[in-house]
Enzyme design. Structure first.
Site, mmCIF file in Angstrom:
data_model
loop_
_atom_site.group_PDB
_atom_site.id
_atom_site.type_symbol
_atom_site.label_atom_id
_atom_site.label_comp_id
_atom_site.label_asym_id
_atom_site.label_seq_id
_atom_site.Cartn_x
_atom_site.Cartn_y
_atom_site.Cartn_z
ATOM 1 N N GLY A 1 0.783 -1.759 -0.118
ATOM 2 C CA GLY A 1 0.101 0.381 0.018
ATOM 3 C C GLY A 1 0.946 0.713 0.548
ATOM 4 O O GLY A 1 2.096 0.927 -0.236
ATOM 5 N N SER A 2 0.606 1.927 0.707
ATOM 6 C CA SER A 2 1.005 3.299 0.854
ATOM 7 C C SER A 2 2.478 3.634 1.194
ATOM 8 O O SER A 2 3.708 4.330 0.948
ATOM 9 C CB SER A 2 0.012 4.297 1.391
ATOM 10 O OG SER A 2 -0.625 4.736 0.796
ATOM 11 N N THR A 3 2.628 2.281 2.140
ATOM 12 C CA THR A 3 4.296 2.520 2.932
ATOM 13 C C THR A 3 5.205 2.518 1.764
ATOM 14 O O THR A 3 6.649 2.411 1.917
ATOM 15 C CB THR A 3 4.437 1.080 3.963
ATOM 16 O OG1 THR A 3 4.085 0.177 2.526
ATOM 17 C CG2 THR A 3 3.771 1.158 4.706
#
Lengths: 649, 382
Positions: free
Chosen positions: A326-328
């Site tokens: 995801g956004s990581t």
């Protein structure tokens, strides 16, 4: 009475001749016997002496004492406890049944068990000890010893068995031992003869399995004299074996216990890593199981319960659980674009809440858009559109290369089971595995860690450690073997411009420290402990139009196993990073709400070496945190008591 | 010959008989028996019980019996030879019906006071009967087929009964012992040559026919013969025992492993270590030196007995002594050959050494007869 003459000189001489013949034959026969005897006793004596010794001398192996597994400070994670058992010897017992029935008044022993033991006793030679019961407590042993005169042939014995005093907390890393199976023997080219000892146990998973040779040691041996039916007459000599080497892990027992408790039975994983050395300080997968159950032989019922649990307690989610980051993943995308020279620190990108690429509309998580954002604020607010743009500028090849530098696609060499390499997709990969060309849409998905990218919590922690240090830190789990410290090779630099790293750090610091950051509510106010992080929410299931129409709007409306995974990666303190943390809560909803608070508590716990002062938390949260800390403290205490997983020896 | 004739020739009488006992033979018998006591003490793990002490008592009893028999004039024994032979035949028949089974064969007869093994007794009575037969027979007729046939029948009758027990070992010993007497009596050597020739031919024929169309025996019978000749093809049965016996014997080396240090016997690897296989314990604990010593003692007994026989001028005492000596020889030679793996295991004890009452008593009785023959030998006119 007259008879013919019996004796004449002729008959006399004949008898003498005949006697000479008989005497000669006898002498020849005795000569043969003598010759044969001499041949056997003089010429073949050594050979027969050897055979006689082979007859009478048996080798018995003495199992080596298995090495301990400890945490970095020496707290025992896997030890050997004295196991009291009681055995019966038929020839000493006389009436075995009567002796067993008397024993049944002292220790729990049901009639079926008595019948089974009686049958087993009769199968063996009368001097062979047969185990009646194992793992007796000290009181039971004392009772048996006190009643010894009434229990002929029944004696308590003591042996060593593996014990995991921390219970479920280290089940996944440390693993457990179990009896040697046919498959274990098949896997080995030349199995150690010690494995043939009845009841010998070897490592089945985790460090116990992967460092089996180190922990096992070498068997000693006894030369014993036995008689024709195998009874041991005496011990001729004894050669002590080499005990297994102790293995000291990098884990911190207190921290891991805290992480395990803080994950609180969710299907989740948390990893804490030292950013300089790569030492894994905690590596907790939740829920867990009691490894002591496996040592004693787990019941089918218990085993099935573990297998069928949807939270998969048997799996070590820290290394084998794979999640879209995801956004990581956005830091990777950002660095790929920076390295490509396609973006400057100050450049702003306009986010209207979506981006149309190749005839498809890709939304930002915030439907209304973020407006004009630069890189730091894009990270802080986790603007998707900014990274859609960056990904297109960098291209998948550069993103793939950058992700590889941060550990995606690498199975780290740790002595635990099923370490996964994750998935770092590339054009070649897609062509080979999916038989299709890489599409621009795939790049857009990859930009925000969706689509094909997969990483384990361990890889997430490695990524944040590498972001924090700018070096290719490699995780390690083994601190010392047999008291010898393992060398930590200096991590090579990632060769990223320090300015870029500073920019990324600033963006990540904004996540939990800027008012607009996605994890602002999980900020740490103590200035020396402030953390930088990144939230991630990876989609497991797209809410369909039909469901939307039916009123399913929020994650909470979905069944558990369709909700989004919640992720958070962090390092701290911001100015001089010491630790990197990753937290994944399966189907936890959102990274900022489900994962970030856990990560913050873990960071504070790790930095303070215990529960942190309330002053580290933002003022309005302190009441709530205090309650939570009290609960945790209680859970930890009960875990420390109940977590020994068994009685004290 | 009559009593008168004996006395005329100055046969010792009264207490003077004691002087004429073959004392050297007595000393040798005691020496051999003592070897037995020592070995029985050893195999019992250094204890008089359960074997050494009863064996000593029996030997003492045997010695007494020997002297009693020795002092009875030899012509008395000649006169009762036919009767004794008849009685043992009857006992052999009786044992078929009322015998007790021991070691897989009907051998024992319980007379209440003692347990009798008629086949043991027959070894002596057969020799006595044959010696008396040739004493009675005109030397001119000795080699005539009819009279040879009668002697052969005298041997075969008890041998067949013993074989049916079944006890092949004793049957063979009976035949060989009887054969020795017939041979010593002077029967023409052509009979022995033909028996030997025919026997060899028969065995060759039977074995050669194996696998051919005119096969004499069935396959399983051949397999039994194989197992009999080579026990190692039956490693769990007799093969195991003979193997362990050879290991015990061979591991003794020159001087042995020391008294009570034989691991093969002490740890029970040896079968029948106190009876048929006692020689292996001796060889294990005292080595080649020990085995040789016992063999020398046996040889001396043979020499003294044969010397006594050679001095006899009468046929009965001479043949009796020869027959008993030959039987004694066959006993220990077959036993030793057996434990050394030279002969099949047939269950023959080592005379005077192996634990066992019946054999010991019969043997001492037989030496009583030898002594009687020795004492009652007319000593020239001087």
């Amino acid at each position: 009475m007259s008879r013919p003459p019996r004796e004449s000189p002729e008959t006399g001489r004949r008898m003498t001749r005949r006697l000479a013949v008989i005497g000669g034959l006898q002498a020849a026969a005795m000569g043969t016997l003598l010759f044969r005897m001499r041949h056997m006793q003089v010429e073949q004596a050594d050979q027969f002496r050897l055979l006689a010794d082979e007859n009478r001398i048996n080798m018995r192996l003495i199992p080596p004492v298995r090495g301990l597994i400890t945490d970095r400070d020496g707290t025992v994670l896997a030890g050997n406890e004295q196991n009291y058992r009681v055995v019966v010897v038929r020839e000493d017992a006389g009436d075995v049944g009567a002796a067993l029935r008397r024993l049944a008044r002292l220790i729990p022993l049901d009639p079926d068990a008595i019948a089974a033991i009686e049958a087993e006793v009769m199968e063996h030679r009368p001097f062979v000890p047969v185990t009646i019961a194992e793992r007796l407590d000290w009181e039971e042993v004392a009772r048996i010893a006190a009643n010894a005169p009434a229990l002929p042939g029944i004696t308590p014995e003591v042996g060593l068995s593996r014990h995991y005093p921390q219970g479920e907390v280290f089940a996944h890393n440390v693993g457990y031992v179990g009896p040697v199976s046919e498959r274990d023997l098949e896997d080995l080219d030349a199995p150690d003869p010690v494995l043939q000892i009845p009841g010998f146990q070897i490592g089945k998973i985790g460090v116990e399995r992967h460092m089996e040779e180190t922990l096992r040691g070498e068997a000693g041996s006894r030369r014993i004299e036995v008689n024709a039916v195998g009874r041991v007459m005496r011990e001729l000599d004894r050669q002590d074996g080499t005990p297994g080497q102790d293995v000291r892990l990098t884990l911190d027992a207190g921290l891991q216990r805290f992480v395990n408790a803080r994950l609180g039975g969710e299907s989740a994983a948390g990893v804490v890593m030292d950013v300089a050395s790569g030492d894994l300080l905690a590596c907790a997968s939740s829920p867990s199981f009691d490894p002591n159950l496996f040592v004693r032989g787990i019941s089918r019922q218990d085993y099935n319960a573990l297998l069928e649990d949807p939270y998969r307690p048997l799996a070590d989610k820290t290394v084998q659980g794979l999640y879209p980051p995801g956004s990581t993943f956005k830091m990777v995308t950002a660095l790929a674009a920076l390295e490509a020279g396609e973006v400057s620190e100050e450049e702003r990108v306009y986010c209207p809440g979506y981006m149309d690429v190749g005839g498809r509309r890709f939304h930002c998580w915030r439907r209304g858009g973020h407006g004009r954002v630069d890189m730091a604020s894009a990270l802080g607010e986790s603007c998707d559109v900014y990274f859609y743009e960056m990904a297109q500028r960098a291209g998948i090849d550069r993103i793939h290369a950058m992700a590889a530098r941060f550990g995606y696609g690498t199975a780290f060499d740790l002595p635990v089971s099923s370490v996964s390499e994750g998935l770092n997709p590339s054009r070649e990969w897609k062509r080979a595995r999916r038989g299709a060309d890489w599409m621009v849409g795939d790049t857009i998905n990859a930009a925000i860690g969706q689509g094909f990218v997969l990483g384990s919590p361990l890889q997430l922690a490695v990524m944040s450690a590498r972001l924090a240090s700018g070096r290719a830190v490699v995780p390690r789990l083994v601190h010392a073997i047999g008291g010898v410290e393992q060398e930590v090779p200096e991590a090579p630099p990632l060769e990223l411009d320090p300015a870029w790293l500073r920019l990324i750090h600033r963006g990540m610091a904004d996540v939990s420290n800027d008012r607009r950051g996605t994890a602002y509510s999980s900020r740490i106010v103590a200035p020396e402990s402030r953390m930088a992080g990144k939230t991630g929410t990876s989609q497991v299931y797209s809410i369909s139009a039909a469901e939307r129409a039916a009123g399913v709007r929020e994650q909470e409306d979905l069944p558990w196993n369709r909700r989004n995974h919640a992720l958070f990666v962090a390092f701290a303190p911001v100015e001089a990073p010491r630790i990197a943390v990753s937290v994944v809560v399966e189907h936890g909803g959102g990274g900022s709400t489900a994962a970030a608070p856990i990560a913050r508590d873990i960071v504070l716990q790790a930095l303070h070496g215990g529960l942190p002062p309330l002053s580290a938390y933002p003022e309005p949260q302190r009441n709530r945190i205090e309650t939570m800390q009290q609960e945790l403290r209680q859970r930890l205490m009960s875990a420390a008591e109940g977590g020994t997983g068994g009685r004290d020896a | 010959m009559t009593y008168l004739e004996y006395t005329v020739k100055r046969v010792p009488s009264g207490l003077a008989k004691v002087l004429y006992v073959n004392w050297a033979l007595v000393v040798l018998l005691v020496a051999v028996a003592s070897v037995g006591f020592i070995m029985l003490y050893s195999v019992a793990g250094g204890a008089l019980r359960p074997w050494a002490e009863p064996q000593m008592q029996r030997f003492a009893l045997g010695l007494a019996a020997m002297f009693m028999i020795a002092f009875v004039p030899i012509w008395f024994w000649r006169n009762v030879a036919a009767l004794a032979y008849g009685v043992s035949l009857l006992l052999l028949i009786a044992v078929e019906f009322v015998g007790e089974v021991g070691m897989g064969a009907q051998r024992w007869i319980d007379l209440g006071v003692i347990r009798l093994q008629p086949s043991e007794l027959t070894k002596i009575t057969l020799v006595m009967a044959l010696a008396a037969y040739y004493d009675w027979l005109d030397p001119q007729k000795i080699s005539r087929p009819l009279w040879v046939g009668l002697a052969v029948l005298m041997v075969l009758a008890p041998a067949a009964l013993v074989l049916s027990q079944p006890d092949l070992g004793t049957a063979l010993l009976l035949m060989l012992g009887g054969g020795a007497v017939i041979f010593a009596a002077g029967v023409h050597w052509a009979y022995f040559a033909s028996v030997l020739g025919l026997g060899t031919a028969a065995v060759t024929l039977v074995m050669a026919s194996r696998g051919s169309e005119w096969q004499v025996l069935r396959d399983y019978q051949y397999r039994r013969i194989d197992a009999f000749l080579d026990p190692s093809i039956d490693p769990l049965g007799a093969g195991y025992h003979i193997n362990q016996a050879k290991i015990a014997l061979g591991s003794g080396g020159w001087t042995g492993r020391g008294f009570m240090q034989g691991t093969q016997s002490r740890l029970n690897f040896l079968p029948e270590k106190h009876t048929d296989f006692i020689f292996t314990t001796l060889a294990e604990e005292f080595g080649f030196v020990g085995g040789l010593s016992l063999l020398v003692l046996y040889a001396l007994i043979l020499i003294f007995c044969t010397a006594s026989a050679l001095k006899q001028r009468e046929r009965f005492p001479a043949l009796l002594t020869v027959g008993i000596t030959a039987s004694f020889f066959l006993y220990f030679a077959v036993n030793m050959a057996m434990v050394m793996g030279l002969a099949p295991v047939v269950g023959v004890p080592l005379p005077l050494v192996s634990y066992g009452g019946s054999a010991m008593m019969v043997l001492m009785g037989a030496f009583g007869l030898v002594q009687s023959a020795h004492i009652h030998r007319p000593r020239g006119r001087a």
